[in-house]
Design an enzyme around this catalytic site. Structure first.
Site, PDB file in Angstrom:
ATOM      1  N   HIS A   1      38.127  40.097  47.600  1.00 52.37           N
ATOM      2  CA  HIS A   1      37.489  40.145  48.801  1.00 52.37           C
ATOM      3  C   HIS A   1      37.996  39.050  49.641  1.00 52.37           C
ATOM      4  O   HIS A   1      38.245  38.583  48.313  1.00 52.37           O
ATOM      5  CB  HIS A   1      36.008  39.809  48.041  1.00 52.37           C
ATOM      6  CG  HIS A   1      35.080  41.262  48.588  1.00 52.37           C
ATOM      7  ND1 HIS A   1      34.282  41.706  47.223  1.00 52.37           N
ATOM      8  CD2 HIS A   1      34.689  41.330  49.330  1.00 52.37           C
ATOM      9  CE1 HIS A   1      33.406  42.570  47.510  1.00 52.37           C
ATOM     10  NE2 HIS A   1      33.784  42.826  49.590  1.00 52.37           N
TER      11      HIS A   1
ATOM     12  N   CYS B   1      31.824  47.966  48.186  1.00 56.63           N
ATOM     13  CA  CYS B   1      32.844  47.700  48.235  1.00 56.63           C
ATOM     14  C   CYS B   1      33.364  47.655  47.212  1.00 56.63           C
ATOM     15  O   CYS B   1      33.945  48.389  46.453  1.00 56.63           O
ATOM     16  CB  CYS B   1      33.688  46.012  48.553  1.00 56.63           C
ATOM     17  SG  CYS B   1      33.467  45.529  49.934  1.00 56.63           S
TER      18      CYS B   1
ATOM     19  N   GLU C   1      38.062  40.809  42.309  1.00 57.00           N
ATOM     20  CA  GLU C   1      37.399  41.137  41.613  1.00 57.00           C
ATOM     21  C   GLU C   1      36.757  41.886  39.655  1.00 57.00           C
ATOM     22  O   GLU C   1      38.475  41.926  40.204  1.00 57.00           O
ATOM     23  CB  GLU C   1      37.033  42.402  42.446  1.00 57.00           C
ATOM     24  CG  GLU C   1      36.107  41.978  43.892  1.00 57.00           C
ATOM     25  CD  GLU C   1      34.364  41.080  43.778  1.00 57.00           C
ATOM     26  OE1 GLU C   1      34.647  40.815  42.920  1.00 57.00           O
ATOM     27  OE2 GLU C   1      34.713  40.398  44.559  1.00 57.00           O
TER      28      GLU C   1
END
Ligand code: PCA
Length: 201
Positions: free
Chosen positions: A165, A141, A78
């Protein structure tokens, strides 16, 4: 060097969360880094509070948070956390925010301070699919990633932090036709590669 790595408990009706299973299986020393592991609840506020307590207690040089993104076909690194909570399911304590900021008045977004492109590249060189992602979603998250990066910026900007992730593991998709999965051993190996990349510069 000390690296704090977190994984999430199961949520959304799943019996396991591959992020926590993978973090549990990591070596306690990877390259030059001592690994500190932390399980976190899938609860908006509490996960951030527990992460910040651990950062204050352990004083890590880097923090890598890991979560499940059911359906992705590779390790998903991410880049951005946004100041938004918009949950399609309740968290594990029944909280389901809609269209709310993570932090009222906070910046719209924070960027990961991990070497995200290098991590993606190294995992691919290791023979596993990995992708750079520009959205960690708007659930727990993303909330944790935003809380982490905000804390770092306010308190210790030298600390590197970010979020990865991971896909389902095969046993989770036995009755989910068409959903991608990755073997747990491969997820563990990919996180190890990410840790090594994060220790390098
Ligand atoms: N994944 C969820 C929360 C916990 C987890 O492992 C998410 O992507 O927000």
């Amino acid at each position: 060097m000390r690296i704090l790595i977190t994984g999430f408990e199961p949520f959304g009706g799943e019996q396991i969360n591959p992020s926590l299973e993978a973090v549990r299986r990591l070596e306690s020393q990877i390259a030059t880094a001592e690994i500190i592991k932390l399980p976190l609840p899938v609860v908006f506020q509490k996960s951030v509070e527990q992460l910040i307590s651990a950062i204050e207690a352990e004083q890590p040089d880097a923090v890598i948070c890991v979560g499940q993104a059911g359906g992705v076909s590779g390790i998903t690194v991410e880049r951005i956390a946004v100041n938004l909570m918009d949950a399609s399911i309740a968290d594990n304590e029944g909280y389901q925010p809609e269209d709310m900021p993570v932090l009222a008045g906070g910046p719209n977004a924070y960027f990961s301070s991990l070497p995200v492109k290098k991590i993606v590249q190294r995992i691919k060189e290791g023979g596993l699919p990995a992708f750079l992602s520009n959205s960690a979603g708007t659930y727990v998250c993303n909330n944790l990633m935003y809380g982490l990066l905000h804390h770092i910026e306010q308190n210790d900007p030298a600390v590197r932090g970010g979020f990865i992730h991971v896909p389902y593991i095969p046993e989770q998709v036995l009755d989910k036709p068409g959903k991608a999965s990755m073997a747990l051993d491969d997820i563990v190996r990919a996180i190890g590669i990410a840790v090594r990349a994060a220790t390098e510069d």
